[in-house]
Design a protein around this motif. Structure first.
Motif, PDB file in Angstrom:
ATOM      1  N   HIS A  52       0.757  -1.445   0.080  1.00 37.56           N
ATOM      2  CA  HIS A  52       0.029   0.041   0.060  1.00 37.56           C
ATOM      3  C   HIS A  52       0.781   1.358  -0.011  1.00 37.56           C
ATOM      4  CE1 HIS A  52      -3.611  -2.374   0.379  1.00 37.56           C
ATOM      5  NE2 HIS A  52      -3.075  -3.174   1.492  1.00 37.56           N
ATOM      6  N   LYS A  53       2.256   0.977   0.154  1.00 35.25           N
ATOM      7  CA  LYS A  53       2.926   2.300   0.468  1.00 35.25           C
ATOM      8  C   LYS A  53       2.960   3.016  -0.927  1.00 35.25           C
ATOM      9  CE  LYS A  53       7.824   3.284   1.295  1.00 35.25           C
ATOM     10  NZ  LYS A  53       9.086   3.011   1.284  1.00 35.25           N
ATOM     11  N   ASP A  54       2.696   2.281  -2.286  1.00 34.35           N
ATOM     12  CA  ASP A  54       3.008   2.975  -3.339  1.00 34.35           C
ATOM     13  C   ASP A  54       1.713   3.788  -3.589  1.00 34.35           C
ATOM     14  OD1 ASP A  54       5.139   1.932  -3.914  1.00 34.35           O
ATOM     15  OD2 ASP A  54       4.584   0.138  -5.226  1.00 34.35           O
ATOM     16  N   GLN A  63       2.009   6.757  -1.840  1.00 33.53           N
ATOM     17  CA  GLN A  63       2.761   8.012  -2.416  1.00 33.53           C
ATOM     18  C   GLN A  63       2.138   8.651  -3.626  1.00 33.53           C
ATOM     19  OE1 GLN A  63       6.224   8.448  -1.881  1.00 33.53           O
ATOM     20  NE2 GLN A  63       5.761  10.172  -3.184  1.00 33.53           N
ATOM     21  N   VAL A  64       1.218   7.816  -4.404  1.00 32.53           N
ATOM     22  CA  VAL A  64       0.310   8.097  -5.213  1.00 32.53           C
ATOM     23  C   VAL A  64      -0.511   9.391  -4.638  1.00 32.53           C
ATOM     24  CG1 VAL A  64      -1.562   7.753  -6.772  1.00 32.53           C
ATOM     25  CG2 VAL A  64       0.228   6.276  -6.681  1.00 32.53           C
TER      26      VAL A  64
END
Length: 500
Positions: free
Chosen positions: A1-3, A6-7
């Motif tokens: 979910h980190k990505d 980041q979005v």
């Protein structure tokens, strides 16, 4: 979910819709991504500075959600800087956000506020001080613990090393409202802080308006702190030794202020709470000499005889009330001053002056009582009658004090309420026979509405003792508003710009 998070963070570089979503979702999922904490806070900060006011408001509103652990002082620092906003809705959001993180961690929040007060831009400093002076008193006791109050005192002392007069007044308001400083030792600490600020070790320069202004401003802050347990000795000593001898040379930039009367009023108020004084006799002598300047000899007693039968001396009742009261208060500590410390000739001269003044007083007291007779309610609220009520208080006070000094030996037992102070309820019920200082004058009328231009002069009908009762102002005291510039303390240049 980190990505995915980041979005969301990158959304701050998008259009208005993306930014609005980012302003909501960055704080919502912030706690799940500690490794992106810095990036998340910086992204939210960008939104706090967006051109679109609705995006800015949304971003500011959510800032408290970032105030976790080590991030809280930083968020407090950011919010403090945002106090410079001129948008009222935004400004209110910042205030509310600061209050909400105060309840999470008061010391951390104060750390952010004080770092900006010490290092931020002038507008931020000014608003942060104002925030503390208005909001601290609204916080519950469980937030304002003893430890928090001690932190406020420690940090305030750092700020007080370099303040303007107006800032000093606000800090005294902040500190005197702290629960831990309501004790005798707390009040004593505050008096010491004020004495330090007044710089009572320095040589007094009566022609330096900044020096005079600083002393008056500081003394006004100290007066409410004095009591029978918290003594005014240091201030009274300084006034007797340095200010009284220079009374006629005092200068001020404050329009319409009778600076000499202001100084004498402060001295009178402090004299009631003076403790043991080192150079009591010498200071009492200075006070006595100053009092003589305002207690004229009858014309026929004048040395060169030129005035005999001609012009009557002016009787300065307001000045004499203050000086006589101060002398009466300090004289209690050295009751044989008039009989043992003065030679017989001096004492005789003083008695003649007292007698002459007392005769003039009786004339005015009769005139004033006659003028106020039967007047009640609305009739007493006219400017002219307010002035007459104050005049009656002044003349009655002087009368009581003179009677005391006429005793053999002189007595210092009578108590009077200074004419500009509110009458205590006990005083109002005193009988006239007990030398009531407000007889035939309605209590409390004198402290009516503060007006700088209300310093009118009451001229009694001319007669043998024609004189004026001028120069008494019944305005409330307070800091000099405006016109101070940065004169007091001349704060050095601090770093400018955003320090997020």
């Amino acid at each position: 979910h980190k990505d995915a998070y980041q979005v969301i963070l990158d959304g701050v570089k998008g259009g208005a819709k993306e930014k609005r979503l980012a302003a909501q979702f960055i704080p919502k999922f912030f706690k799940h991504f500690p490794e992106l904490a810095d990036s998340a806070i910086n992204a939210q900060l960008d939104l706090c500075e967006d051109e679109d006011v609705s995006i800015r408001r949304q971003a500011i509103k959510e800032l408290p959600q970032f105030a976790t652990g080590d991030n809280l002082p930083r968020v407090a620092d950011i919010l403090t800087q945002l106090l410079q906003s001129d948008d009222s809705a935004e400004f209110n959001l910042v205030n509310n956000a600061l209050l909400s993180i105060f309840k999470m961690d008061a010391k951390g929040t104060l750390g952010g506020l004080f770092s900006q007060i010490l290092q931020g831009e002038d507008i931020v400093r000014e608003r942060a001080i104002k925030f503390l002076s208005t909001k601290l008193k609204t916080l519950p006791e469980e937030v304002m613990t003893k430890e928090v109050e001690e932190f406020i005192l420690t940090e305030s002392k750092k700020v007080l090393e370099d303040v303007t007069g107006e800032e000093f007044v606000l800090f005294m308001k902040i500190l005197s409202g702290l629960k831990s400083l309501q004790t005798v030792s707390g009040r004593q600490q505050l008096v010491e802080l004020v004495a330090e600020q007044a710089d009572l070790e320095q040589t007094f320069n009566p022609s330096d308006t900044d020096c005079v202004d600083r002393l008056l401003q500081c003394t006004r802050q100290a007066v409410p702190l004095f009591s029978k347990n918290v003594h005014s000795t240091k201030f009274v000593t300084y006034f007797c030794e340095h200010v009284l001898p220079n009374l006629s040379s005092l200068t001020t930039l404050v329009e319409g202020l009778d600076i000499q009367l202001e100084v004498l009023k402060l001295l009178a108020e402090m004299s009631s709470f003076c403790g043991d004084m080192e150079k009591l006799e010498s200071n009492l002598k200075k006070l006595f000499d100053k009092l003589l300047e305002y207690m004229p000899l009858p014309p026929e007693e004048a040395e060169n005889g030129e005035n005999a039968g001609n012009e009557e001396p002016k009787l300065q009742f307001s000045y004499v009330e203050c000086l006589l009261y101060s002398f009466h208060q300090l004289g209690r500590k050295l009751p044989d001053f008039l009989t043992a410390k003065l030679n017989a000739e001096k004492l005789k001269d003083f008695k003649i002056r007292l007698q002459y003044f007392a005769r003039g007083l009786q004339v005015y007291i009769r005139q004033l009582r006659l003028a106020l007779q039967g007047k009640t309610g609305e009739a007493l609220k006219t400017e002219e009658n307010k002035i007459k009520v104050v005049a009656l208080k002044i003349t009655n006070n002087i009368n009581v004090l003179i009677k005391d000094l006429f005793h053999i030996p002189p007595s210092y037992k009578s108590t009077v309420t200074l004419s500009w102070k509110p009458v205590q309820k006990a005083d109002a019920s005193q009988k006239r026979g007990s030398e009531d200082t407000t007889s035939s004058s309605p209590p409390k009328k004198a402290s009516a509405g503060p007006k700088r231009d209300a310093r009118q002069i009451y001229n009694p009908p001319s007669g043998k003792y024609s004189s004026n009762l001028g120069s008494f102002s019944y305005e409330q005291r307070g800091g000099f508003r405006g016109g101070r510039g940065r004169g007091w303390g001349g704060r050095g240049n601090r770093s400018r710009g955003r320090i997020y």
